[in-house]
Design a protein around this motif. Structure first.
Motif, PDB file in Angstrom:
ATOM      1  N   TRP A 102      48.573  28.977  42.728  1.00 58.52           N
ATOM      2  CA  TRP A 102      47.149  29.300  42.453  1.00 58.52           C
ATOM      3  C   TRP A 102      46.772  30.924  43.135  1.00 58.52           C
ATOM      4  O   TRP A 102      46.119  31.392  42.717  1.00 58.52           O
ATOM      5  CB  TRP A 102      46.364  28.394  43.128  1.00 58.52           C
ATOM      6  CG  TRP A 102      44.816  28.409  42.695  1.00 58.52           C
ATOM      7  CD1 TRP A 102      44.181  27.987  41.577  1.00 58.52           C
ATOM      8  CD2 TRP A 102      43.819  29.077  43.701  1.00 58.52           C
ATOM      9  NE1 TRP A 102      42.825  28.281  41.826  1.00 58.52           N
ATOM     10  CE2 TRP A 102      42.646  29.075  43.154  1.00 58.52           C
ATOM     11  CE3 TRP A 102      44.058  29.598  44.822  1.00 58.52           C
ATOM     12  CZ2 TRP A 102      41.500  29.438  43.373  1.00 58.52           C
ATOM     13  CZ3 TRP A 102      42.680  30.144  45.351  1.00 58.52           C
ATOM     14  CH2 TRP A 102      41.426  30.031  44.847  1.00 58.52           C
ATOM     15  N   ASN A 103      47.254  31.085  44.172  1.00 61.54           N
ATOM     16  CA  ASN A 103      46.924  32.554  45.194  1.00 61.54           C
ATOM     17  C   ASN A 103      47.675  33.530  44.424  1.00 61.54           C
ATOM     18  O   ASN A 103      47.109  34.621  44.276  1.00 61.54           O
ATOM     19  CB  ASN A 103      47.187  32.270  46.346  1.00 61.54           C
ATOM     20  CG  ASN A 103      46.401  31.444  47.266  1.00 61.54           C
ATOM     21  OD1 ASN A 103      45.053  32.297  47.756  1.00 61.54           O
ATOM     22  ND2 ASN A 103      46.371  30.372  47.705  1.00 61.54           N
ATOM     23  N   VAL A 104      48.534  33.539  43.929  1.00 56.17           N
ATOM     24  CA  VAL A 104      49.639  34.413  43.008  1.00 56.17           C
ATOM     25  C   VAL A 104      48.723  34.835  42.062  1.00 56.17           C
ATOM     26  O   VAL A 104      48.511  35.957  41.657  1.00 56.17           O
ATOM     27  CB  VAL A 104      50.938  33.893  42.505  1.00 56.17           C
ATOM     28  CG1 VAL A 104      51.574  35.034  41.681  1.00 56.17           C
ATOM     29  CG2 VAL A 104      52.002  33.778  43.817  1.00 56.17           C
ATOM     30  N   VAL A 105      48.126  33.801  41.227  1.00 59.86           N
ATOM     31  CA  VAL A 105      47.529  34.142  40.039  1.00 59.86           C
ATOM     32  C   VAL A 105      46.029  34.812  40.574  1.00 59.86           C
ATOM     33  O   VAL A 105      45.697  35.763  39.768  1.00 59.86           O
ATOM     34  CB  VAL A 105      47.306  32.837  39.027  1.00 59.86           C
ATOM     35  CG1 VAL A 105      46.308  33.130  37.955  1.00 59.86           C
ATOM     36  CG2 VAL A 105      48.684  32.707  38.426  1.00 59.86           C
ATOM     37  N   ASN A 106      45.459  34.091  41.259  1.00 63.90           N
ATOM     38  CA  ASN A 106      43.996  34.719  41.737  1.00 63.90           C
ATOM     39  C   ASN A 106      43.993  36.009  42.317  1.00 63.90           C
ATOM     40  O   ASN A 106      43.078  36.620  42.033  1.00 63.90           O
ATOM     41  CB  ASN A 106      43.404  33.403  42.776  1.00 63.90           C
ATOM     42  CG  ASN A 106      42.060  33.443  42.632  1.00 63.90           C
ATOM     43  OD1 ASN A 106      41.546  33.015  41.175  1.00 63.90           O
ATOM     44  ND2 ASN A 106      41.189  33.282  43.470  1.00 63.90           N
ATOM     45  N   THR A 107      45.156  36.406  43.117  1.00 64.34           N
ATOM     46  CA  THR A 107      44.945  37.620  43.868  1.00 64.34           C
ATOM     47  C   THR A 107      45.594  38.600  43.174  1.00 64.34           C
ATOM     48  O   THR A 107      45.491  39.781  43.448  1.00 64.34           O
ATOM     49  CB  THR A 107      45.741  37.385  45.078  1.00 64.34           C
ATOM     50  OG1 THR A 107      47.084  37.213  45.249  1.00 64.34           O
ATOM     51  CG2 THR A 107      44.901  36.098  46.135  1.00 64.34           C
ATOM     52  N   ARG A 108      46.554  38.329  42.429  1.00 71.91           N
ATOM     53  CA  ARG A 108      47.136  39.362  41.856  1.00 71.91           C
ATOM     54  C   ARG A 108      47.349  39.700  40.172  1.00 71.91           C
ATOM     55  O   ARG A 108      47.930  40.673  39.631  1.00 71.91           O
ATOM     56  CB  ARG A 108      48.817  39.169  41.998  1.00 71.91           C
ATOM     57  CG  ARG A 108      49.275  38.907  43.651  1.00 71.91           C
ATOM     58  CD  ARG A 108      50.664  38.566  43.788  1.00 71.91           C
ATOM     59  NE  ARG A 108      51.164  39.915  43.582  1.00 71.91           N
ATOM     60  CZ  ARG A 108      51.386  40.977  44.691  1.00 71.91           C
ATOM     61  NH1 ARG A 108      50.669  40.665  45.760  1.00 71.91           N
ATOM     62  NH2 ARG A 108      52.057  41.822  44.647  1.00 71.91           N
ATOM     63  N   SER A 109      46.415  38.925  39.664  1.00 69.28           N
ATOM     64  CA  SER A 109      46.356  38.974  37.989  1.00 69.28           C
ATOM     65  C   SER A 109      45.241  40.195  37.571  1.00 69.28           C
ATOM     66  O   SER A 109      44.565  40.443  38.472  1.00 69.28           O
ATOM     67  CB  SER A 109      46.102  37.551  37.491  1.00 69.28           C
ATOM     68  OG  SER A 109      44.794  37.437  37.853  1.00 69.28           O
ATOM     69  N   VAL A 110      45.534  40.705  36.255  1.00 72.61           N
ATOM     70  CA  VAL A 110      44.673  41.481  35.809  1.00 72.61           C
ATOM     71  C   VAL A 110      43.889  40.874  34.665  1.00 72.61           C
ATOM     72  O   VAL A 110      44.228  39.919  34.188  1.00 72.61           O
ATOM     73  CB  VAL A 110      45.327  42.693  35.426  1.00 72.61           C
ATOM     74  CG1 VAL A 110      45.906  43.654  36.484  1.00 72.61           C
ATOM     75  CG2 VAL A 110      46.416  42.442  34.384  1.00 72.61           C
ATOM     76  N   TYR A 111      42.690  41.329  34.216  1.00 73.03           N
ATOM     77  CA  TYR A 111      42.098  40.881  33.106  1.00 73.03           C
ATOM     78  C   TYR A 111      42.827  41.275  32.004  1.00 73.03           C
ATOM     79  O   TYR A 111      43.255  42.362  31.411  1.00 73.03           O
ATOM     80  CB  TYR A 111      40.585  41.169  33.078  1.00 73.03           C
ATOM     81  CG  TYR A 111      39.817  40.999  31.658  1.00 73.03           C
ATOM     82  CD1 TYR A 111      39.396  39.744  31.791  1.00 73.03           C
ATOM     83  CD2 TYR A 111      39.607  41.762  30.735  1.00 73.03           C
ATOM     84  CE1 TYR A 111      38.948  39.326  30.599  1.00 73.03           C
ATOM     85  CE2 TYR A 111      38.856  41.426  29.496  1.00 73.03           C
ATOM     86  CZ  TYR A 111      38.351  40.045  29.604  1.00 73.03           C
ATOM     87  OH  TYR A 111      38.067  39.903  28.230  1.00 73.03           O
ATOM     88  N   LEU A 112      42.872  40.250  30.764  1.00 70.20           N
ATOM     89  CA  LEU A 112      43.422  40.358  29.604  1.00 70.20           C
ATOM     90  C   LEU A 112      42.626  39.614  28.631  1.00 70.20           C
ATOM     91  O   LEU A 112      42.491  38.325  28.777  1.00 70.20           O
ATOM     92  CB  LEU A 112      44.863  39.760  29.503  1.00 70.20           C
ATOM     93  CG  LEU A 112      45.620  40.157  28.146  1.00 70.20           C
ATOM     94  CD1 LEU A 112      45.934  41.653  27.932  1.00 70.20           C
ATOM     95  CD2 LEU A 112      46.859  39.504  28.187  1.00 70.20           C
TER      96      LEU A 112
END
Length: 403
Positions: A170-180
């Motif tokens: 969850w933290n990987v996605v929440n802190t490292r993702s970009v908007y698409l």
């Protein structure tokens, strides 16, 4: 550049990432980041990542067909499946197509969700509330995934899902993702109706760019080139760190969403809680929140800025509630010296109570070594420093008024 980051850099270049005049470097204050190897001009396109190299919901559905081979989604949300995909790729080890990227991802995070239960009593209420919200979300993902995996345990071999696994993903996605934009996906979302759950992607290497509140950039998926692109509107000299901008976020939002604060954040404020404000400026039946909102004043948006000034909502709410005997609160109160002195005195009392709040929590957290608790300490310290500046300016203004 250490060996794992060097491997990621080479792997990225071999898989459709175009980098212009940049490399990866460890910086003393911000940790891993992106450094220039030559002069970068304003309006330069500095990073391009091919669609095939992005980890999107398309990637997840293609890889996880065994999970959704029938018409049912087994009660999973799209984000459940994305988190599970990240975990499966991690568990695959060397067999994972994304091994080099997965191994470059930090093992620990510093968002409120990562604060252990044994330390929860040290937290101020606003952090505790956010921690509980985040952990409730993670618990929901964990519960649904655990239920789902009972049907596929044979495929999992010896792996057993636990709460910490899901919290990490969850933290990987929440802190490292970009908007698409979900419209750029090619998969069918019939079983996953919430498009907002798939409006992100993981972008290897791009997530090495650190946030700076004043950075001017454009980050978007270019449908013509079929690449995710980063264009800077700042110029950089060789060997300078290049930054991205996550948005106009204050330090509380940065900590909640990404697990860090910026000491020199241009959007930093010291929030004034509605509860504390009403202790010093109580309402009567003639003046309620709804009446204040009619004139644009929200008691949920009061603060003092990093320059040490109380914002418009605070100043006007203080004067209006002090003068609430006025038959029409849409009229600003008279600014007589006696009335202003009373308002100034109440504000100083409020500041004094806020100082006690900050000093109390800072003393509790000062020697804590947990990474997330350190960020809470830095956040409170930053807000207290803003408050001290506001106190100095307010006291000076009061002395000028009385002179």
């Amino acid at each position: 550049m250490n060996s794992s980051i060097k491997e990621l850099f080479i792997w990225s270049l071999n898989n459709g990432v175009q980098i212009r005049g940049l490399t990866i470097k460890d910086f003393p204050l911000s940790g891993r980041g992106v450094m220039t190897t030559r002069h970068i001009n304003k309006n330069d396109l500095i990073i391009k990542i091919a669609r095939r190299f992005l980890i999107t919901f398309d990637t997840v559905l293609t890889s996880m067909k065994w999970c959704i081979r029938d018409e049912s989604n087994h009660g999973l949300t799209a984000k459940d499946l994305f988190l599970f995909f990240i975990l499966v790729e991690k568990w695959k080890g060397k067999a994972s197509k994304f091994r080099i990227y997965i191994e470059s991802i930090p093992e620990t995070y510093t968002t409120p969700s990562c604060i252990p239960e044994s330390k929860a009593s040290l937290l101020p209420d606003f952090v505790s509330l956010e921690r509980n919200k985040q952990r409730a979300k993670i618990a929901g993902h964990f519960k649904r995934l655990t239920h789902f995996l009972t049907a596929y345990q044979s495929k999992m071999k010896e792996k057993r899902l636990n709460f910490d696994d899901v919290m990490w993903a969850w933290n990987v996605v929440n802190t490292r993702s970009v908007y698409l934009n979900p419209r750029n996906l090619t998969c069918s979302l019939d079983a996953f109706t919430k498009l907002s759950e798939v409006d992100f992607a993981l972008a290897p290497l791009l997530d090495m760019l650190n946030h700076e509140s004043g950075a001017q950039v454009e980050a978007k998926f270019n449908t013509k080139s079929n690449h995710y692109e980063i264009r800077t509107f700042d110029s950089y000299e060789p060997k300078e760190q290049v930054f991205i901008n996550y948005g106009s976020h204050g330090n509380r939002m940065l900590f909640f969403e990404y697990g860090f604060i910026l000491p020199n954040n241009i959007h930093a404020v010291c929030p004034i809680s509605r509860h504390l404000f009403l202790i010093h400026f109580p309402m009567n039946s003639q003046c309620q929140d709804s009446e204040l909102l009619k004139i644009g004043i929200s008691l949920e948006k009061m603060n003092c800025t990093r320059e040490g000034y109380f914002n418009w909502a605070f100043i006007n709410a203080a004067h209006i509630l002090f003068e609430q005997h006025s038959p029409d609160i849409r009229k600003l109160p008279s600014q007589c010296v006696g009335g202003r002195c009373k308002v100034y005195e109440r504000v100083l009392n409020l500041i004094h109570d806020l100082e006690k709040f900050y000093d109390n929590h800072l003393s509790k957290l000062r020697n804590e070594q947990n990474g997330a608790l350190r960020q809470v300490f830095y956040l409170l310290e930053n807000e207290r420093n803003i408050l001290y500046l506001a106190k100095e300016k307010w006291t000076t203004d009061c002395q000028i008024m009385l002179s």
